[in-house]
Design an enzyme around this catalytic site. Structure first.
Site, PDB file in Angstrom:
ATOM      1  N   ARG A 193       0.864  -1.188   0.000  1.00 34.95           N
ATOM      2  CA  ARG A 193       0.000   0.000   0.000  1.00 34.95           C
ATOM      3  C   ARG A 193       0.894   1.229   0.000  1.00 34.95           C
ATOM      4  O   ARG A 193       1.180   1.814   1.041  1.00 34.95           O
ATOM      5  CB  ARG A 193      -0.907  -0.026   1.233  1.00 34.95           C
ATOM      6  CG  ARG A 193      -1.905   1.135   1.318  1.00 34.95           C
ATOM      7  CD  ARG A 193      -2.811   0.939   2.528  1.00 34.95           C
ATOM      8  NE  ARG A 193      -3.733   2.026   2.724  1.00 34.95           N
ATOM      9  CZ  ARG A 193      -3.427   3.178   3.344  1.00 34.95           C
ATOM     10  NH1 ARG A 193      -2.222   3.367   3.821  1.00 34.95           N
ATOM     11  NH2 ARG A 193      -4.339   4.117   3.473  1.00 34.95           N
ATOM     12  N   SER A 203     -12.701  -3.010   1.208  1.00 35.48           N
ATOM     13  CA  SER A 203     -12.907  -2.376   2.517  1.00 35.48           C
ATOM     14  C   SER A 203     -14.376  -2.046   2.697  1.00 35.48           C
ATOM     15  O   SER A 203     -15.001  -1.497   1.778  1.00 35.48           O
ATOM     16  CB  SER A 203     -12.121  -1.067   2.615  1.00 35.48           C
ATOM     17  OG  SER A 203     -10.754  -1.316   2.547  1.00 35.48           O
ATOM     18  N   LYS A 225      -4.070   6.277   8.793  1.00 37.43           N
ATOM     19  CA  LYS A 225      -4.865   6.743   7.651  1.00 37.43           C
ATOM     20  C   LYS A 225      -5.538   8.046   8.069  1.00 37.43           C
ATOM     21  O   LYS A 225      -6.429   8.037   8.918  1.00 37.43           O
ATOM     22  CB  LYS A 225      -5.888   5.669   7.269  1.00 37.43           C
ATOM     23  CG  LYS A 225      -6.707   5.987   6.026  1.00 37.43           C
ATOM     24  CD  LYS A 225      -7.592   4.780   5.701  1.00 37.43           C
ATOM     25  CE  LYS A 225      -8.832   5.133   4.935  1.00 37.43           C
ATOM     26  NZ  LYS A 225      -8.665   5.303   3.513  1.00 37.43           N
TER      27      LYS A 225
END
Ligand code: TZP
Ligand code: MG
Length: 210
Positions: free
Chosen positions: A38, A109, A138
């Site tokens: 990621r 998600s 995040k």
């Protein structure tokens, strides 16, 4: 999925305290069962540098038979022939991902029960439910849903394999498993550790006890 999901490590270079390749190698020695690349957000690599790091981390995963999953970037996932792709609600529509991704595993998600129901209709391989706990990793994360939200999703009759995500540490990981998740997925608990191998080992031990 049951073998792949238990200790699902996610990271990009922007998340690592130590060298990313070293961090991943150590995390694998510590017992992670899956890896998601990621490379995203402030400080992340772009273009050819991103591809090169992806290749390097994929090679490390291959040597140990750890599934290599790419976040968001379907083009990169297909170029590298990744084992899987993981997308969020705001990325490419899931129908398009199912159509375009040539690999095996598709993860999505979800935040709400409704989103989890939608995922089930598309035959998604697993869902990432969260954020379970507050996370600093995040910046645009939604409000934490708590581990009980996993229970709620199961009670709604959804049997898609689940990993919890967001703020999971060795202190709270057992709540996620006890609520009915097949695994925990996490970034900073391993990527920001001075001892990523030890961090992974300790999380793995908690999974066995939970
Ligand atoms: N999606 C929801 S929370 C989160 C993502 C990618 C960040 C998880 O990072 P950490 O460090 O494990 O809280
Ligand atoms: Mg995304």
């Amino acid at each position: 999925m049951k073998q792949i999901l238990p200790l699902y490590f996610i990271m990009g270079s922007q998340d690592c305290k130590l060298d990313p390749a070293f961090t991943l190698t150590e995390a694998i020695k510590g017992g992670i069962t899956c890896f998601q690349f990621r490379e995203k957000g402030p400080g992340s690599l772009q273009g050819t540098e991103k591809v090169a790091l992806g290749r390097k981390l994929q090679r490390i995963c291959r040597e140990s038979n750890i599934p290599f999953i790419v976040n968001d970037d379907i083009e990169l996932a297909n170029t590298l022939q990744a084992d899987g792709i993981h997308v969020g609600q705001d990325d490419m529509p899931i129908e398009e991902v199912v159509h375009k991704f040539v690999g095996n595993i598709i993860g999505l998600s979800v935040h709400t029960v409704e989103e989890a129901k939608q995922a089930a209709t598309h035959n998604i391989d697993y869902i990432g439910v969260g954020p379970i706990f507050p996370t600093g990793t995040k910046k645009d994360a939604k409000k934490p849903v708590g581990a009980s939200h996993i229970h709620t999703i199961r009670d709604a009759g959804i049997s898609t394999p689940i990993v919890g995500i967001g703020g999971i540490t060795k202190q709270n990981a057992h709540h996620v498993i006890q609520a009915g998740a097949e695994g925990i997925s996490l970034i900073s608990a391993i990527s920001m550790s001075d001892y990523p191998q030890l961090a992974a080992k300790q999380l793995k031990a908690i999974l066995t006890l939970a």
